[in-house]
Enzyme design. Sequence first.
Site, PDB file in Angstrom:
ATOM      1  N   SER A  84       0.813  -1.223   0.000  1.00  0.00           N
ATOM      2  CA  SER A  84       0.000   0.000   0.000  1.00  0.00           C
ATOM      3  C   SER A  84       0.845   1.271   0.000  1.00  0.00           C
ATOM      4  O   SER A  84       0.291   2.362   0.128  1.00  0.00           O
ATOM      5  CB  SER A  84      -0.911   0.000   1.235  1.00  0.00           C
ATOM      6  N   THR A 188      -2.116   2.731   4.977  1.00  0.00           N
ATOM      7  CA  THR A 188      -1.203   3.789   4.562  1.00  0.00           C
ATOM      8  C   THR A 188      -0.189   3.997   5.674  1.00  0.00           C
ATOM      9  O   THR A 188      -0.511   3.772   6.825  1.00  0.00           O
ATOM     10  CB  THR A 188      -2.036   5.095   4.394  1.00  0.00           C
ATOM     11  N   THR A 206       1.427   6.895   0.413  1.00  0.00           N
ATOM     12  CA  THR A 206       0.524   5.805   0.019  1.00  0.00           C
ATOM     13  C   THR A 206       0.570   5.549  -1.478  1.00  0.00           C
ATOM     14  O   THR A 206       0.913   6.445  -2.265  1.00  0.00           O
ATOM     15  CB  THR A 206      -0.929   6.163   0.412  1.00  0.00           C
ATOM     16  N   ARG A 216      -6.873   9.402  -9.477  1.00  0.00           N
ATOM     17  CA  ARG A 216      -7.502   9.580  -8.161  1.00  0.00           C
ATOM     18  C   ARG A 216      -6.445   9.976  -7.107  1.00  0.00           C
ATOM     19  O   ARG A 216      -5.401   9.374  -6.978  1.00  0.00           O
ATOM     20  CB  ARG A 216      -8.184   8.275  -7.766  1.00  0.00           C
ATOM     21  N   VAL A 217      -6.755  10.995  -6.352  1.00  0.00           N
ATOM     22  CA  VAL A 217      -5.920  11.410  -5.222  1.00  0.00           C
ATOM     23  C   VAL A 217      -6.822  11.457  -4.009  1.00  0.00           C
ATOM     24  O   VAL A 217      -7.910  12.022  -4.077  1.00  0.00           O
ATOM     25  CB  VAL A 217      -5.304  12.806  -5.479  1.00  0.00           C
ATOM     26  N   ASP A 219      -6.756  11.196   0.658  1.00  0.00           N
ATOM     27  CA  ASP A 219      -6.390  12.032   1.800  1.00  0.00           C
ATOM     28  C   ASP A 219      -4.891  12.123   2.076  1.00  0.00           C
ATOM     29  O   ASP A 219      -4.399  13.157   2.518  1.00  0.00           O
ATOM     30  CB  ASP A 219      -7.106  11.534   3.063  1.00  0.00           C
ATOM     31  N   THR A 239      -5.244   7.043   8.269  1.00  0.00           N
ATOM     32  CA  THR A 239      -5.155   5.894   7.383  1.00  0.00           C
ATOM     33  C   THR A 239      -6.554   5.315   7.198  1.00  0.00           C
ATOM     34  O   THR A 239      -7.399   5.444   8.069  1.00  0.00           O
ATOM     35  CB  THR A 239      -4.190   4.825   7.938  1.00  0.00           C
ATOM     36  N   GLY A 240      -6.769   4.726   6.038  1.00  0.00           N
ATOM     37  CA  GLY A 240      -8.091   4.179   5.762  1.00  0.00           C
ATOM     38  C   GLY A 240      -8.572   4.631   4.399  1.00  0.00           C
ATOM     39  O   GLY A 240      -7.765   4.969   3.527  1.00  0.00           O
ATOM     40  N   GLY A 242      -9.448   7.014   2.002  1.00  0.00           N
ATOM     41  CA  GLY A 242      -9.263   8.449   1.863  1.00  0.00           C
ATOM     42  C   GLY A 242     -10.366   9.134   1.094  1.00  0.00           C
ATOM     43  O   GLY A 242     -10.522  10.364   1.207  1.00  0.00           O
TER      44      GLY A 242
HETATM   45  N1  GLY Z   1      -5.745   6.621   2.725  1.00  0.00           N
HETATM   46  C1  GLY Z   1      -5.162   6.278   1.516  1.00  0.00           C
HETATM   47  C2  GLY Z   1      -6.039   6.368   0.361  1.00  0.00           C
HETATM   48  O1  GLY Z   1      -7.239   6.239   0.477  1.00  0.00           O
HETATM   49  O2  GLY Z   1      -5.534   6.557  -0.712  1.00  0.00           O
END
Ligand code: GLY
Length: 330
Positions: A84, A188, A206, A216-217, A219, A239-240, A242
């Site tokens: 990740s 992440t 990440t 895609r971007v 958090d 983390t999680g 985003g």
């Molecule tokens: N937290 C990382 C992502 O969703 O890209």
Amino acid sequence: MKSMDRRRFITAATATAAASTLELENLAKAAQPEQGGTVVFLATWSFGRPAVDHAAQVFHSGGSLLDAVEKGINVPENDPKVESVGYGGLPNAEGEVELDAAIMDGTRHRVGAALNLHRIKNPISVARLVIEKTTHSTLAGEGAYRFAREMGFTPMNLLTAESRAKWLKWKNDPHHKTFWIDQQHHDTIGLVAADSNGHVVSGCSTSGLEWKLPGRVADSGLVGSGVYADDNAGAASATGNGDIMQNYCTSFYIVMLMSMGRSPQAACEECLQHMVRTDASTKTRAEAAVIAINPQGEIGAASMNSSFTLDYAVWRNGASSMHRAKVVYP
Ligand code: GLY
């Protein structure tokens, strides 16, 4: 201990008539920070442990707190087994690895970010150089890549045989889920730190959600979401998923709560409770976890629900250890 506190401490000790010179010398020695200063590092997931160990090593070899956080995050970025982050991170829907990272210096109140970066395995180091070498804060896509090349980074194929095989398996499954309609899971590296001078730093890196739509971007690379740091209050990371978490500016929210007097733990829990107050469905559907540290080195960590439990690594007093974050809605 800050130098003013140390001076007061030594003055008080001197005033103790009964204390021998030797006792006073020992007291003064105990009041000194350990070599390189006391420092606390806190990072997400089990791959955060080698990251905090390396961060501490960098710091105690004379590196700054910012150096330590950056180099600590390089560890999972360089590890092909961490799927990740960085090299070996799972790719987007078209099989390309796209990396996001940001680092924020709480003293200068300055962030650097590299978003949607291709073919460069250490986006956190590119983000750091955005701070040090430019007056910008965020570079993205092709521009971020060209900047990295100019800074001397070597391009490479970030897919490993394993990550390519997983992508092909997903791609060739006629019933595979996509982000037009579905969500996947993710983790992440977030790494926050505080030193004995009350300086704080937050870093996050990440490869994003696997099989994400190209471009895609989320958090991790966004200031206020994946990172936030302010020496007046503390630092946080997240983390999680985003796509959900960036709607809440989680790291900024936590640091603001700390600036209003909340402990890092209370601030982390309140942030997740705020998400649920705003959208009750996040209680069960959000893969969300947060970490925080204040300038005194107190820490906090929380995850939303028991389907997304966060293990985190802490380095303090010469050693690292692993812990389980409090689940706010078990
Ligand atoms: N937290 C990382 C992502 O969703 O890209």
